[in-house]
Design a protein around this motif. Sequence first.
Motif, PDB file in Angstrom:
ATOM      1  N   ARG A   7       0.831  -1.261  -0.019  1.00  0.00           N
ATOM      2  CA  ARG A   7       0.018  -0.037  -0.137  1.00  0.00           C
ATOM      3  C   ARG A   7       0.775   1.193  -0.051  1.00  0.00           C
ATOM      4  NH1 ARG A   7      -5.162  -0.632   1.409  1.00  0.00           N
ATOM      5  NH2 ARG A   7      -5.181   1.450   2.403  1.00  0.00           N
ATOM      6  N   ARG A   8       2.163   1.306   0.258  1.00  0.00           N
ATOM      7  CA  ARG A   8       3.025   2.355   0.242  1.00  0.00           C
ATOM      8  C   ARG A   8       3.428   3.003  -1.159  1.00  0.00           C
ATOM      9  NH1 ARG A   8       7.527   0.740   4.033  1.00  0.00           N
ATOM     10  NH2 ARG A   8       5.851   1.042   5.210  1.00  0.00           N
ATOM     11  N   VAL A   9       3.161   4.252  -1.287  1.00  0.00           N
ATOM     12  CA  VAL A   9       3.529   4.957  -2.438  1.00  0.00           C
ATOM     13  C   VAL A   9       4.297   6.062  -2.161  1.00  0.00           C
ATOM     14  CG1 VAL A   9       2.556   6.009  -4.522  1.00  0.00           C
ATOM     15  CG2 VAL A   9       1.348   4.181  -3.482  1.00  0.00           C
ATOM     16  N   VAL A  10       5.416   6.423  -2.670  1.00  0.00           N
ATOM     17  CA  VAL A  10       6.277   7.443  -2.856  1.00  0.00           C
ATOM     18  C   VAL A  10       5.524   8.582  -4.005  1.00  0.00           C
ATOM     19  CG1 VAL A  10       8.501   8.591  -3.058  1.00  0.00           C
ATOM     20  CG2 VAL A  10       8.276   6.322  -1.896  1.00  0.00           C
ATOM     21  N   VAL A  11       5.292   9.840  -3.607  1.00  0.00           N
ATOM     22  CA  VAL A  11       4.850  10.625  -4.358  1.00  0.00           C
ATOM     23  C   VAL A  11       5.871  11.918  -4.270  1.00  0.00           C
ATOM     24  CG1 VAL A  11       3.019  12.284  -4.908  1.00  0.00           C
ATOM     25  CG2 VAL A  11       2.334  10.040  -3.975  1.00  0.00           C
ATOM     26  N   GLY A  12       6.329  12.493  -5.442  1.00  0.00           N
ATOM     27  CA  GLY A  12       7.150  13.601  -5.368  1.00  0.00           C
ATOM     28  C   GLY A  12       7.399  14.143  -6.662  1.00  0.00           C
ATOM     29  N   SER A  13       8.310  15.536  -6.966  1.00  0.00           N
ATOM     30  CA  SER A  13       8.223  16.021  -7.949  1.00  0.00           C
ATOM     31  C   SER A  13       9.778  16.523  -8.325  1.00  0.00           C
ATOM     32  CB  SER A  13       7.416  17.394  -7.973  1.00  0.00           C
ATOM     33  OG  SER A  13       7.229  18.381  -9.047  1.00  0.00           O
ATOM     34  N   CYS A  14       9.842  16.591  -9.609  1.00  0.00           N
ATOM     35  CA  CYS A  14      11.175  17.237 -10.041  1.00  0.00           C
ATOM     36  C   CYS A  14      11.030  18.646 -10.106  1.00  0.00           C
ATOM     37  CB  CYS A  14      11.505  16.541 -11.647  1.00  0.00           C
ATOM     38  SG  CYS A  14      12.124  14.832 -11.346  1.00  0.00           S
ATOM     39  N   GLY A  15       9.962  19.134  -9.907  1.00  0.00           N
ATOM     40  CA  GLY A  15      10.069  20.592 -10.251  1.00  0.00           C
ATOM     41  C   GLY A  15       8.884  20.957  -9.180  1.00  0.00           C
ATOM     42  N   ASP A  16       7.929  22.041  -9.656  1.00  0.00           N
ATOM     43  CA  ASP A  16       6.886  22.443  -8.773  1.00  0.00           C
ATOM     44  C   ASP A  16       6.028  21.152  -8.241  1.00  0.00           C
ATOM     45  OD1 ASP A  16       3.775  23.249  -9.157  1.00  0.00           O
ATOM     46  OD2 ASP A  16       4.781  24.485  -8.018  1.00  0.00           O
ATOM     47  N   ASP A  17       5.454  21.089  -7.298  1.00  0.00           N
ATOM     48  CA  ASP A  17       4.640  19.866  -6.758  1.00  0.00           C
ATOM     49  C   ASP A  17       3.329  19.911  -6.807  1.00  0.00           C
ATOM     50  OD1 ASP A  17       4.332  21.672  -4.484  1.00  0.00           O
ATOM     51  OD2 ASP A  17       5.314  20.286  -3.185  1.00  0.00           O
ATOM     52  N   ALA A  18       2.674  20.838  -7.629  1.00  0.00           N
ATOM     53  CA  ALA A  18       1.315  20.934  -7.345  1.00  0.00           C
ATOM     54  C   ALA A  18       0.495  19.505  -7.854  1.00  0.00           C
ATOM     55  CB  ALA A  18       0.672  22.103  -8.556  1.00  0.00           C
ATOM     56  N   ALA A  19       0.771  18.906  -9.175  1.00  0.00           N
ATOM     57  CA  ALA A  19       0.070  17.558  -9.200  1.00  0.00           C
ATOM     58  C   ALA A  19       0.505  16.656  -8.423  1.00  0.00           C
ATOM     59  CB  ALA A  19       0.567  17.508 -10.659  1.00  0.00           C
ATOM     60  N   ALA A  20       1.706  16.727  -7.846  1.00  0.00           N
ATOM     61  CA  ALA A  20       2.185  15.554  -6.901  1.00  0.00           C
ATOM     62  C   ALA A  20       0.986  15.657  -5.662  1.00  0.00           C
ATOM     63  CB  ALA A  20       3.566  15.768  -6.702  1.00  0.00           C
ATOM     64  N   ARG A  21       0.901  16.974  -5.068  1.00  0.00           N
ATOM     65  CA  ARG A  21      -0.107  17.147  -4.149  1.00  0.00           C
ATOM     66  C   ARG A  21      -1.474  16.580  -4.268  1.00  0.00           C
ATOM     67  NH1 ARG A  21       0.533  22.957  -1.194  1.00  0.00           N
ATOM     68  NH2 ARG A  21       2.754  23.374  -1.742  1.00  0.00           N
ATOM     69  N   LEU A  22      -1.862  17.030  -5.656  1.00  0.00           N
ATOM     70  CA  LEU A  22      -3.289  16.231  -5.921  1.00  0.00           C
ATOM     71  C   LEU A  22      -3.288  14.872  -5.783  1.00  0.00           C
ATOM     72  CD1 LEU A  22      -4.382  18.544  -8.880  1.00  0.00           C
ATOM     73  CD2 LEU A  22      -5.204  18.582  -6.619  1.00  0.00           C
ATOM     74  N   VAL A  23      -2.304  14.095  -6.441  1.00  0.00           N
ATOM     75  CA  VAL A  23      -2.018  12.685  -6.701  1.00  0.00           C
ATOM     76  C   VAL A  23      -2.009  12.043  -5.068  1.00  0.00           C
ATOM     77  CG1 VAL A  23      -0.840  10.683  -7.098  1.00  0.00           C
ATOM     78  CG2 VAL A  23      -1.178  12.727  -8.881  1.00  0.00           C
ATOM     79  N   ALA A  24      -1.109  12.872  -4.238  1.00  0.00           N
ATOM     80  CA  ALA A  24      -0.773  12.194  -2.713  1.00  0.00           C
ATOM     81  C   ALA A  24      -2.228  12.472  -2.138  1.00  0.00           C
ATOM     82  CB  ALA A  24      -0.024  13.182  -2.275  1.00  0.00           C
ATOM     83  N   ARG A  25      -2.943  13.395  -2.225  1.00  0.00           N
ATOM     84  CA  ARG A  25      -4.149  13.566  -1.632  1.00  0.00           C
ATOM     85  C   ARG A  25      -5.358  12.629  -1.991  1.00  0.00           C
ATOM     86  NH1 ARG A  25      -5.758  15.314   2.908  1.00  0.00           N
ATOM     87  NH2 ARG A  25      -4.428  17.305   2.588  1.00  0.00           N
ATOM     88  N   ALA A  26      -5.219  12.572  -3.228  1.00  0.00           N
ATOM     89  CA  ALA A  26      -6.199  11.310  -3.647  1.00  0.00           C
ATOM     90  C   ALA A  26      -5.672   9.861  -3.221  1.00  0.00           C
ATOM     91  CB  ALA A  26      -6.384  11.439  -5.418  1.00  0.00           C
ATOM     92  N   LEU A  27      -4.409   9.687  -3.342  1.00  0.00           N
ATOM     93  CA  LEU A  27      -4.070   8.386  -2.635  1.00  0.00           C
ATOM     94  C   LEU A  27      -4.366   8.416  -1.329  1.00  0.00           C
ATOM     95  CD1 LEU A  27      -0.498   8.169  -4.753  1.00  0.00           C
ATOM     96  CD2 LEU A  27      -2.764   6.589  -4.847  1.00  0.00           C
ATOM     97  N   LEU A  28      -4.124   9.147  -0.353  1.00  0.00           N
ATOM     98  CA  LEU A  28      -4.441   9.298   0.973  1.00  0.00           C
ATOM     99  C   LEU A  28      -5.937   8.993   1.006  1.00  0.00           C
ATOM    100  CD1 LEU A  28      -2.265  12.239   2.244  1.00  0.00           C
ATOM    101  CD2 LEU A  28      -2.167   9.995   2.964  1.00  0.00           C
TER     102      LEU A  28
END
Length: 113
Positions: A7-28
């Motif tokens: 169930r563990r997922v790493v979410v990160g970004s090589c630049g601005d993290d706006a999309a990563a935040r959305l994905v992380a929230r949805a996964l949570l």
Amino acid sequence: MSLARSRRVVVGSCGDDAAARLVARALLMSGREVVFIGGDQSIEQVARTVVSEDAAAVVLDGSVDDLGRLAARLEEAGVGHVTTSVVDLSDANAAGVTDPTVGMSDPTPHRTA
């Protein structure tokens, strides 16, 4: 494979993290354990986090080229079995989405145990 690892997922970004935040929230919200590492990460930093967290998957806010480099780095580290995905907000921005966190009470996801 343990349930926690599956169930563990790493979410990160090589630049601005706006999309990563959305994905992380949805996964949570879907019950996944998220290790959110934020933006401006190098491919090496993301890969090291995937290995150290024994993650089953990684979502990268970056380009397809970034994803290819990450997959190669994970293969070199002996964890080529980790599922890799890329997300890019360029399509959303073209559609007029300027702030993907509008309407969220707390747009910054947090690691869950």
